[in-house]
Design a protein around this motif. Sequence first.
Motif, PDB file in Angstrom:
ATOM      1  N   ALA A   1     -10.951   0.882   0.261  1.00  6.70           N
ATOM      2  CA  ALA A   1     -10.093  -0.303   0.201  1.00  6.70           C
ATOM      3  C   ALA A   1     -10.454  -1.171  -1.002  1.00  6.70           C
ATOM      4  CB  ALA A   1     -10.214  -1.105   1.486  1.00  6.70           C
ATOM      5  N   ALA A   2     -11.742  -1.285  -1.303  1.00  6.23           N
ATOM      6  CA  ALA A   2     -12.165  -2.070  -2.460  1.00  6.23           C
ATOM      7  C   ALA A   2     -11.665  -1.449  -3.763  1.00  6.23           C
ATOM      8  CB  ALA A   2     -13.684  -2.190  -2.481  1.00  6.23           C
ATOM      9  N   ILE A   3     -11.668  -0.126  -3.849  1.00  4.97           N
ATOM     10  CA  ILE A   3     -11.132   0.546  -5.037  1.00  4.97           C
ATOM     11  C   ILE A   3      -9.637   0.276  -5.167  1.00  4.97           C
ATOM     12  CG2 ILE A   3     -10.606   2.818  -6.021  1.00  4.97           C
ATOM     13  CD1 ILE A   3     -13.296   3.755  -4.969  1.00  4.97           C
ATOM     14  N   PHE A   4      -8.907   0.338  -4.050  1.00  5.86           N
ATOM     15  CA  PHE A   4      -7.470   0.080  -4.078  1.00  5.86           C
ATOM     16  C   PHE A   4      -7.179  -1.346  -4.537  1.00  5.86           C
ATOM     17  CE2 PHE A   4      -3.715  -1.566  -1.882  1.00  5.86           C
ATOM     18  CZ  PHE A   4      -2.750  -0.752  -2.445  1.00  5.86           C
ATOM     19  N   VAL A   5      -7.911  -2.317  -4.008  1.00  7.90           N
ATOM     20  CA  VAL A   5      -7.703  -3.716  -4.383  1.00  7.90           C
ATOM     21  C   VAL A   5      -8.059  -3.938  -5.842  1.00  7.90           C
ATOM     22  CG1 VAL A   5      -8.535  -6.063  -3.959  1.00  7.90           C
ATOM     23  CG2 VAL A   5      -7.937  -4.596  -2.043  1.00  7.90           C
TER      24      VAL A   5
ATOM     25  N   THR B   1       1.727  -0.921  -6.395  1.00  9.01           N
ATOM     26  CA  THR B   1       0.899  -0.103  -5.511  1.00  9.01           C
ATOM     27  C   THR B   1       1.197   1.385  -5.655  1.00  9.01           C
ATOM     28  OG1 THR B   1       2.502  -0.394  -3.738  1.00  9.01           O
ATOM     29  CG2 THR B   1       0.658  -1.933  -3.811  1.00  9.01           C
ATOM     30  N   ASP B   2       1.853   1.782  -6.725  1.00  9.37           N
ATOM     31  CA  ASP B   2       2.123   3.203  -6.933  1.00  9.37           C
ATOM     32  C   ASP B   2       0.826   3.941  -7.209  1.00  9.37           C
ATOM     33  OD1 ASP B   2       4.774   2.957  -6.554  1.00  9.37           O
ATOM     34  OD2 ASP B   2       5.322   2.999  -8.670  1.00  9.37           O
ATOM     35  N   ASP B   3       0.713   5.110  -6.624  1.00 14.13           N
ATOM     36  CA  ASP B   3      -0.492   5.907  -6.811  1.00 14.13           C
ATOM     37  C   ASP B   3      -0.256   7.091  -7.738  1.00 14.13           C
ATOM     38  OD1 ASP B   3      -2.207   4.419  -5.270  1.00 14.13           O
ATOM     39  OD2 ASP B   3      -1.607   5.433  -3.432  1.00 14.13           O
ATOM     40  N   GLU B   4       0.917   7.244  -8.296  1.00 18.34           N
ATOM     41  CA  GLU B   4       1.167   8.373  -9.177  1.00 18.34           C
ATOM     42  C   GLU B   4       0.299   8.292 -10.414  1.00 18.34           C
ATOM     43  OE1 GLU B   4       3.984   6.672  -7.885  1.00 18.34           O
ATOM     44  OE2 GLU B   4       4.116   8.185  -6.324  1.00 18.34           O
ATOM     45  N   SER B   5       0.012   7.083 -10.886  1.00 21.28           N
ATOM     46  CA  SER B   5      -0.805   6.938 -12.092  1.00 21.28           C
ATOM     47  C   SER B   5      -2.286   6.839 -11.774  1.00 21.28           C
ATOM     48  CB  SER B   5      -0.363   5.684 -12.849  1.00 21.28           C
ATOM     49  OG  SER B   5      -0.597   4.540 -12.037  1.00 21.28           O
ATOM     50  N   ASP B   6      -2.657   6.856 -10.509  1.00 16.65           N
ATOM     51  CA  ASP B   6      -4.048   6.723 -10.111  1.00 16.65           C
ATOM     52  C   ASP B   6      -4.669   8.104  -9.949  1.00 16.65           C
ATOM     53  OD1 ASP B   6      -6.449   5.818  -9.284  1.00 16.65           O
ATOM     54  OD2 ASP B   6      -5.767   5.020  -7.359  1.00 16.65           O
ATOM     55  N   ASP B   7      -5.573   8.457 -10.861  1.00 20.68           N
ATOM     56  CA  ASP B   7      -6.191   9.785 -10.853  1.00 20.68           C
ATOM     57  C   ASP B   7      -7.337   9.887  -9.858  1.00 20.68           C
ATOM     58  OD1 ASP B   7      -4.462  10.624 -12.818  1.00 20.68           O
ATOM     59  OD2 ASP B   7      -5.813  10.056 -14.444  1.00 20.68           O
TER      60      ASP B   7
ATOM     61  N   MET C   1       0.848  -1.165   0.000  1.00 20.89           N
ATOM     62  CA  MET C   1       0.000   0.000   0.000  1.00 20.89           C
ATOM     63  C   MET C   1       0.904   1.241   0.000  1.00 20.89           C
ATOM     64  SD  MET C   1      -3.072   0.594   2.686  1.00 20.89           S
ATOM     65  CE  MET C   1      -4.551  -0.060   2.004  1.00 20.89           C
ATOM     66  N   SER C   2       0.549   2.189  -0.805  1.00 20.02           N
ATOM     67  CA  SER C   2       1.374   3.382  -0.868  1.00 20.02           C
ATOM     68  C   SER C   2       1.202   4.212   0.396  1.00 20.02           C
ATOM     69  CB  SER C   2       0.984   4.202  -2.096  1.00 20.02           C
ATOM     70  OG  SER C   2      -0.280   4.762  -1.894  1.00 20.02           O
ATOM     71  N   LYS C   3       2.111   5.142   0.574  1.00 20.41           N
ATOM     72  CA  LYS C   3       2.061   5.974   1.785  1.00 20.41           C
ATOM     73  C   LYS C   3       0.797   6.815   1.848  1.00 20.41           C
ATOM     74  CE  LYS C   3       7.018   6.268   2.486  1.00 20.41           C
ATOM     75  NZ  LYS C   3       8.175   7.145   2.581  1.00 20.41           N
ATOM     76  N   LEU C   4       0.350   7.322   0.713  1.00 18.33           N
ATOM     77  CA  LEU C   4      -0.861   8.136   0.689  1.00 18.33           C
ATOM     78  C   LEU C   4      -2.084   7.311   1.096  1.00 18.33           C
ATOM     79  CD1 LEU C   4      -2.183  10.852  -0.015  1.00 18.33           C
ATOM     80  CD2 LEU C   4      -2.436   9.989  -2.345  1.00 18.33           C
ATOM     81  N   ARG C   5      -2.215   6.126   0.524  1.00 20.01           N
ATOM     82  CA  ARG C   5      -3.343   5.254   0.872  1.00 20.01           C
ATOM     83  C   ARG C   5      -3.248   4.791   2.321  1.00 20.01           C
ATOM     84  NH1 ARG C   5      -7.646   4.727  -2.748  1.00 20.01           N
ATOM     85  NH2 ARG C   5      -6.791   4.993  -4.805  1.00 20.01           N
ATOM     86  N   LEU C   6      -2.037   4.528   2.781  1.00 20.75           N
ATOM     87  CA  LEU C   6      -1.859   4.082   4.153  1.00 20.75           C
ATOM     88  C   LEU C   6      -2.264   5.174   5.140  1.00 20.75           C
ATOM     89  CD1 LEU C   6      -0.851   1.777   5.933  1.00 20.75           C
ATOM     90  CD2 LEU C   6       1.418   2.781   5.814  1.00 20.75           C
ATOM     91  N   ARG C   7      -1.862   6.415   4.873  1.00 17.56           N
ATOM     92  CA  ARG C   7      -2.259   7.526   5.744  1.00 17.56           C
ATOM     93  C   ARG C   7      -3.768   7.734   5.732  1.00 17.56           C
ATOM     94  NH1 ARG C   7       0.442  11.780   3.242  1.00 17.56           N
ATOM     95  NH2 ARG C   7       2.187  10.612   2.489  1.00 17.56           N
ATOM     96  N   LYS C   8      -4.371   7.613   4.570  1.00 16.70           N
ATOM     97  CA  LYS C   8      -5.819   7.775   4.454  1.00 16.70           C
ATOM     98  C   LYS C   8      -6.543   6.679   5.240  1.00 16.70           C
ATOM     99  CE  LYS C   8      -9.242   8.636   0.891  1.00 16.70           C
ATOM    100  NZ  LYS C   8      -9.493   8.746  -0.535  1.00 16.70           N
ATOM    101  N   ALA C   9      -6.054   5.454   5.151  1.00 17.08           N
ATOM    102  CA  ALA C   9      -6.672   4.346   5.888  1.00 17.08           C
ATOM    103  C   ALA C   9      -6.480   4.519   7.392  1.00 17.08           C
ATOM    104  CB  ALA C   9      -6.069   3.026   5.429  1.00 17.08           C
ATOM    105  N   GLN C  10      -5.306   4.980   7.809  1.00 16.31           N
ATOM    106  CA  GLN C  10      -5.059   5.189   9.234  1.00 16.31           C
ATOM    107  C   GLN C  10      -5.974   6.270   9.803  1.00 16.31           C
ATOM    108  OE1 GLN C  10      -0.882   6.044   9.233  1.00 16.31           O
ATOM    109  NE2 GLN C  10      -0.299   3.913   9.585  1.00 16.31           N
TER     110      GLN C  10
END
Length: 89
Positions: free
Chosen positions: A53-57, A80-86, A1-10
């Motif tokens: 989480a479902a969107i990430f998976v 799990t890179d989020d740079e390409s995820d708009d 999980m990327s850092k951005l997604r991890l912070r959002k989940a936390q």
Amino acid sequence: MSKLRLRKAQKGILLALTLFLLSIFFDLIGYADIGKYTLYLTMVVIIYNMFNAAIFVSNSNKKFFKRIKNKQPIFTDSLTDDESDDSIK
């Protein structure tokens, strides 16, 4: 999980836990109605986190199966890179 997604989940988990504890607190001091509403709000926050989480998976699975199809290395950091995820910008 990327850092951005991890912070959002936390943040989402922390918010849900805080709301849950607030609902218990309000029940104990005698404000059962407010406790009930904060519990409902907790459920909304949990469902929102599950949706993210479902969107990430789903996005990770798309990348995973595309790599299988093209016979590329599967488990790299870019899975799990989020740079390409708009959707998160």
